[in-house]
Every structure is written in C-alpha cells, then in structure tokens.
Design an enzyme around this catalytic site. Sequence first.
Site, mmCIF file in Angstrom:
data_model
loop_
_atom_site.group_PDB
_atom_site.id
_atom_site.type_symbol
_atom_site.label_atom_id
_atom_site.label_comp_id
_atom_site.label_asym_id
_atom_site.label_seq_id
_atom_site.Cartn_x
_atom_site.Cartn_y
_atom_site.Cartn_z
ATOM 1 N N SER A 160 -82.507 52.808 22.431
ATOM 2 C CA SER A 160 -81.450 53.079 21.451
ATOM 3 C C SER A 160 -80.645 51.818 21.172
ATOM 4 O O SER A 160 -80.723 50.854 21.911
ATOM 5 C CB SER A 160 -80.480 54.113 22.044
ATOM 6 O OG SER A 160 -79.879 53.530 23.199
ATOM 7 N N GLU A 207 -68.633 46.568 28.357
ATOM 8 C CA GLU A 207 -69.174 46.963 29.663
ATOM 9 C C GLU A 207 -68.408 46.286 30.795
ATOM 10 O O GLU A 207 -68.069 45.104 30.695
ATOM 11 C CB GLU A 207 -70.661 46.581 29.731
ATOM 12 C CG GLU A 207 -71.503 47.287 28.682
ATOM 13 C CD GLU A 207 -72.907 46.710 28.548
ATOM 14 O OE1 GLU A 207 -73.605 47.079 27.596
ATOM 15 O OE2 GLU A 207 -73.292 45.878 29.402
ATOM 16 N N ASP A 228 -77.706 56.876 37.650
ATOM 17 C CA ASP A 228 -77.915 55.468 37.296
ATOM 18 C C ASP A 228 -76.574 54.764 37.111
ATOM 19 O O ASP A 228 -76.381 53.999 36.161
ATOM 20 C CB ASP A 228 -78.758 55.362 36.014
ATOM 21 C CG ASP A 228 -79.279 53.940 35.800
ATOM 22 O OD1 ASP A 228 -79.709 53.626 34.677
ATOM 23 O OD2 ASP A 228 -79.214 53.131 36.758
ATOM 24 N N LYS A 285 -73.888 52.093 37.370
ATOM 25 C CA LYS A 285 -73.904 50.639 37.603
ATOM 26 C C LYS A 285 -72.874 50.044 36.655
ATOM 27 O O LYS A 285 -72.474 50.703 35.677
ATOM 28 C CB LYS A 285 -75.299 50.080 37.324
ATOM 29 C CG LYS A 285 -75.851 50.462 35.956
ATOM 30 C CD LYS A 285 -77.281 50.002 35.779
ATOM 31 C CE LYS A 285 -77.785 50.451 34.423
ATOM 32 N NZ LYS A 285 -79.140 49.994 34.137
ATOM 33 N N ASN A 291 -73.042 50.604 32.957
ATOM 34 C CA ASN A 291 -72.792 51.951 32.402
ATOM 35 C C ASN A 291 -71.353 52.382 32.535
ATOM 36 O O ASN A 291 -71.011 53.509 32.214
ATOM 37 C CB ASN A 291 -73.687 52.977 33.120
ATOM 38 C CG ASN A 291 -75.128 52.797 32.730
ATOM 39 O OD1 ASN A 291 -75.399 52.232 31.693
ATOM 40 N ND2 ASN A 291 -76.030 53.250 33.574
ATOM 41 N N ASP A 337 -74.204 56.606 29.384
ATOM 42 C CA ASP A 337 -75.651 56.524 29.628
ATOM 43 C C ASP A 337 -76.124 57.643 30.560
ATOM 44 O O ASP A 337 -76.500 57.390 31.714
ATOM 45 C CB ASP A 337 -76.016 55.159 30.204
ATOM 46 C CG ASP A 337 -77.386 54.753 29.654
ATOM 47 O OD1 ASP A 337 -77.862 53.651 29.947
ATOM 48 O OD2 ASP A 337 -77.972 55.579 28.936
ATOM 49 N N THR A 361 -81.582 51.879 38.576
ATOM 50 C CA THR A 361 -81.756 50.430 38.414
ATOM 51 C C THR A 361 -81.824 49.826 39.808
ATOM 52 O O THR A 361 -81.007 50.168 40.664
ATOM 53 C CB THR A 361 -80.538 49.880 37.635
ATOM 54 O OG1 THR A 361 -80.453 50.612 36.420
ATOM 55 C CG2 THR A 361 -80.675 48.402 37.380
HETATM 56 C C1 LIG Z 1 -74.345 50.724 28.121
HETATM 57 C C2 LIG Z 1 -74.547 50.731 26.631
HETATM 58 N N1 LIG Z 1 -73.616 49.777 26.006
HETATM 59 C C3 LIG Z 1 -72.612 50.260 25.261
HETATM 60 N N2 LIG Z 1 -72.584 51.585 25.069
HETATM 61 C C4 LIG Z 1 -71.550 52.145 24.373
HETATM 62 C C5 LIG Z 1 -70.508 51.403 23.816
HETATM 63 C C6 LIG Z 1 -70.539 49.972 23.983
HETATM 64 C C7 LIG Z 1 -69.555 49.117 23.454
HETATM 65 C C8 LIG Z 1 -69.635 47.753 23.651
HETATM 66 C C9 LIG Z 1 -68.612 46.909 23.057
HETATM 67 C C10 LIG Z 1 -67.513 47.330 22.353
HETATM 68 N N3 LIG Z 1 -66.824 46.233 21.958
HETATM 69 N N4 LIG Z 1 -67.472 45.158 22.400
HETATM 70 C C11 LIG Z 1 -68.572 45.556 23.085
HETATM 71 C C12 LIG Z 1 -70.680 47.198 24.394
HETATM 72 C C13 LIG Z 1 -71.659 48.012 24.931
HETATM 73 C C14 LIG Z 1 -71.613 49.392 24.730
HETATM 74 C C15 LIG Z 1 -69.431 52.127 23.125
HETATM 75 O O1 LIG Z 1 -68.449 51.566 22.591
HETATM 76 N N5 LIG Z 1 -69.501 53.475 23.060
HETATM 77 C C16 LIG Z 1 -70.507 54.209 23.569
HETATM 78 C C17 LIG Z 1 -71.577 53.566 24.242
HETATM 79 C C18 LIG Z 1 -72.651 54.275 24.782
HETATM 80 C C19 LIG Z 1 -72.672 55.745 24.695
HETATM 81 C C20 LIG Z 1 -74.068 56.265 24.675
HETATM 82 C C21 LIG Z 1 -74.860 56.240 25.852
HETATM 83 C C22 LIG Z 1 -74.268 57.574 25.288
HETATM 84 C C23 LIG Z 1 -75.994 50.396 26.267
HETATM 85 C C24 LIG Z 1 -76.303 48.963 26.733
HETATM 86 C C25 LIG Z 1 -76.908 51.400 26.922
HETATM 87 C C26 LIG Z 1 -76.134 50.469 24.766
#
Ligand SMILES: C[C@@H](Nc1nc2c(c3cc(-c4cn[nH]c4)ccc13)C(=O)N=C/C2=C\CC1CC1)C(C)(C)C
Length: 325
Positions: free
Chosen positions: A43, A116, A155, A157, A160, A173, A213
């Site tokens: 995703s 994160e 998971d 970490k 997440n 996640d 992980t």
């Molecule tokens: C861990 C996840 N990273 C992230 N997941 C989410 C973010 C998110 C935001 C930033 C960010 C915001 N500003 N600057 C960086 C960086 C990484 C993010 C967010 O705002 N809202 C919901 C998210 C995830 C919800 C969904 C799993 C249900 C991965 C790497 C898996 C995409």
Amino acid sequence: QDRGAAVSVRQEVDANGKTVARYIKKGVRDFSFGNTLGEGSYSTVVFATDRQTLKEYAIKILDKRHIIKEKKVKYVNIEKDTLNRLTDHPGIVRLYYTFQDERSLYFVLDLCKGGELLGVLKRMVTFDEECTRFYGAQILDTIDYMHKRGVIHRDLKPENVLLDHQMYVKITDFGTAKILKNTPRRPDESTGSIPIDSSDIPEEERASSFVGTAEYVSPELLTEKNACKASDLWAFGCIIYQLLAGRPPFKAGNEYQTFQKIVALDYEFPIGFPAVARDLVERLLVLEPARRLPIEHIKNHEFFEGISWGPELWNQKAPRLKAYV
Ligand SMILES: C[C@@H](Nc1nc2c(c3cc(-c4cn[nH]c4)ccc13)C(=O)N=C/C2=C\CC1CC1)C(C)(C)C
C-alpha cells in the site's frame, strides 16, 4: 451500510418538488491528493484534503490486482475489521471510511503529522528517560486497550508507532493483527496471580501463522509459530530498550542470526543504560511468554512512577524531545 461507508448527505428536490435527502458515498473525486507519506508492502499512504470540509487525512491506497495476485485480501480485511473494532482510543489511528474505484481500495485515516516514531528516534539517536516514559506509557495504554478488545497487534515496532500533530502516539498497521474470538477470562484476570506457564493461556488466545519484523519477533513465534498477547509485550520491551539505547536489543548481520540471538536471549545493555529501565526490560524480555510482566504490573513498575494512567495521559503536553546522553 457498513461502518466504513463514507456518506455525505445532500438535500435535493425530487420530480414532485419535494425536498429529499440524498446519500452520496464519498469517492476519489471528493479529495485532492498530495505527497506520499509512507510506502507499505502492499500500500501507499498519501496526504489528502477533503474538498468540501478541507479536513486533512491520510489515505491508504491499495492496488486491487496486486492484493489479489499476492493473496493479501485476508490481510486487508483483517486491517479493516480491526480498525473498525478499535474505534474509541486516542492511541489508535482512526479509520473514517473506505471506498474503491475500479483499480484501488481507499482507507481514509487520521493524518499523523509527526510521522513514524522510528524517524524521530533516528534524528534524536536516543530518547531521554522522561520521553521514553511518556511514549512508553502511551504505547502501553494503547496495547492494554487492544488486548482488552481481543486484538493482538503482532508487529509492534517503532515504524508502526506514529505521532500526531500533538506528538501523541498513534499505533497503526493492523494488517497482521490477530482478532481473538470472544476472549475467555484468564486465571490471572480473576485471581491476580500470573499463570504458571503458557499452557494456562487458552488455545484460542494463541494466534497462528508467522508474522512480524525480525528484530521485534518474540521467541514463541520463532519456536512454536504461536503468538499470544504476551508477544506484544516482548515487542514493547524491545521498543523501550531501543528508545533509550538507540538500537534494538536483538540485531545481527542477517535475519537468521537475529532470530538466533532472540531464542538464546542473547543481548546486553549498553554502559549507562538506566538501572530502573533495565529492570523493566529484563522482566519483559523473558523467553517464557507467561512469565513476562503482565500489563497491570508494568503500569506499577518504578520506571512508570509519576505516570497517571487514564485520560490525563492523553491530555498532558508531550515532553520536549531530548536525547539520552
Ligand atoms: C507505517 C506506515 N507509515 C505511515 N502510515 C500512516 C501515516 C504516515 C504519516 C507519515 C508522515 C506524516 N507527515 N510526515 C510523515 C509517515 C508515515 C506514515 C499517517 O499519517 N496516517 C496513517 C498511516 C497508516 C495507517 C494505515 C495502516 C492503516 C507505512 C510505512 C506502513 C505506510
């Protein structure tokens, strides 16, 4: 309609001049998309603004063909079911609604502007005790809520654990979470005693299928392919260690060597690691799941002295991030 349905209501006048309410499911056109925030394995999470309300969201976009090809449909449904189940806690990323078009699925979620926890930790190198205590407490409070609703994350970490605009924890996640059937009462919940060994934990509370992980995987997941609620507490111990030490307790050249260190409980504390935190980590990084400190005992541990568990934990200002030198 399912909880995840995105509806906006519009007043319209029908053929006979009667004013009617028309339910419109939100779709891609209702949002303007911005930067990519994060890339998951199946995703992409993208910044988005609702064109009508101007509210900001994170939208997780999943390619349907890719999910089907990779047989990940189960994980998508687990994530949606889990997010729909964990709705009233500040430490969980909230799912507002879902919709799809011919190519993709869309999950409209809380925007976590702090990104994160791993990213913040990398910039800080280490957290000092006060920051570790605050973030550890918010993470533990959220794990407690999940477990009480029969969900094992599996998971956990620093990647997440997200941070919102107030730098509060938002755990995310849940694709690899395990939703336990109606969680039966455990002996320790009634008598307050810690179960003698993991067989005390009813089978249905143990989850099957390997996930996780490498650095944060619990030994029981490696040896018996089974995860239980205590597996999240093992990961919690790894996170506390990592916030203060700047690296996870079990890390080797490759995954296999990391797994060997885990099952051998082969780790050590860096010089200067705070003694009270060390005592807590040593009671969490225990090979036998049932001997790990249960959540109520963790909350009473000296390391969390001064933390008021409950709503105040989510009302106070997050401490300014300081490195542990
Ligand atoms: C861990 C996840 N990273 C992230 N997941 C989410 C973010 C998110 C935001 C930033 C960010 C915001 N500003 N600057 C960086 C960086 C990484 C993010 C967010 O705002 N809202 C919901 C998210 C995830 C919800 C969904 C799993 C249900 C991965 C790497 C898996 C995409």
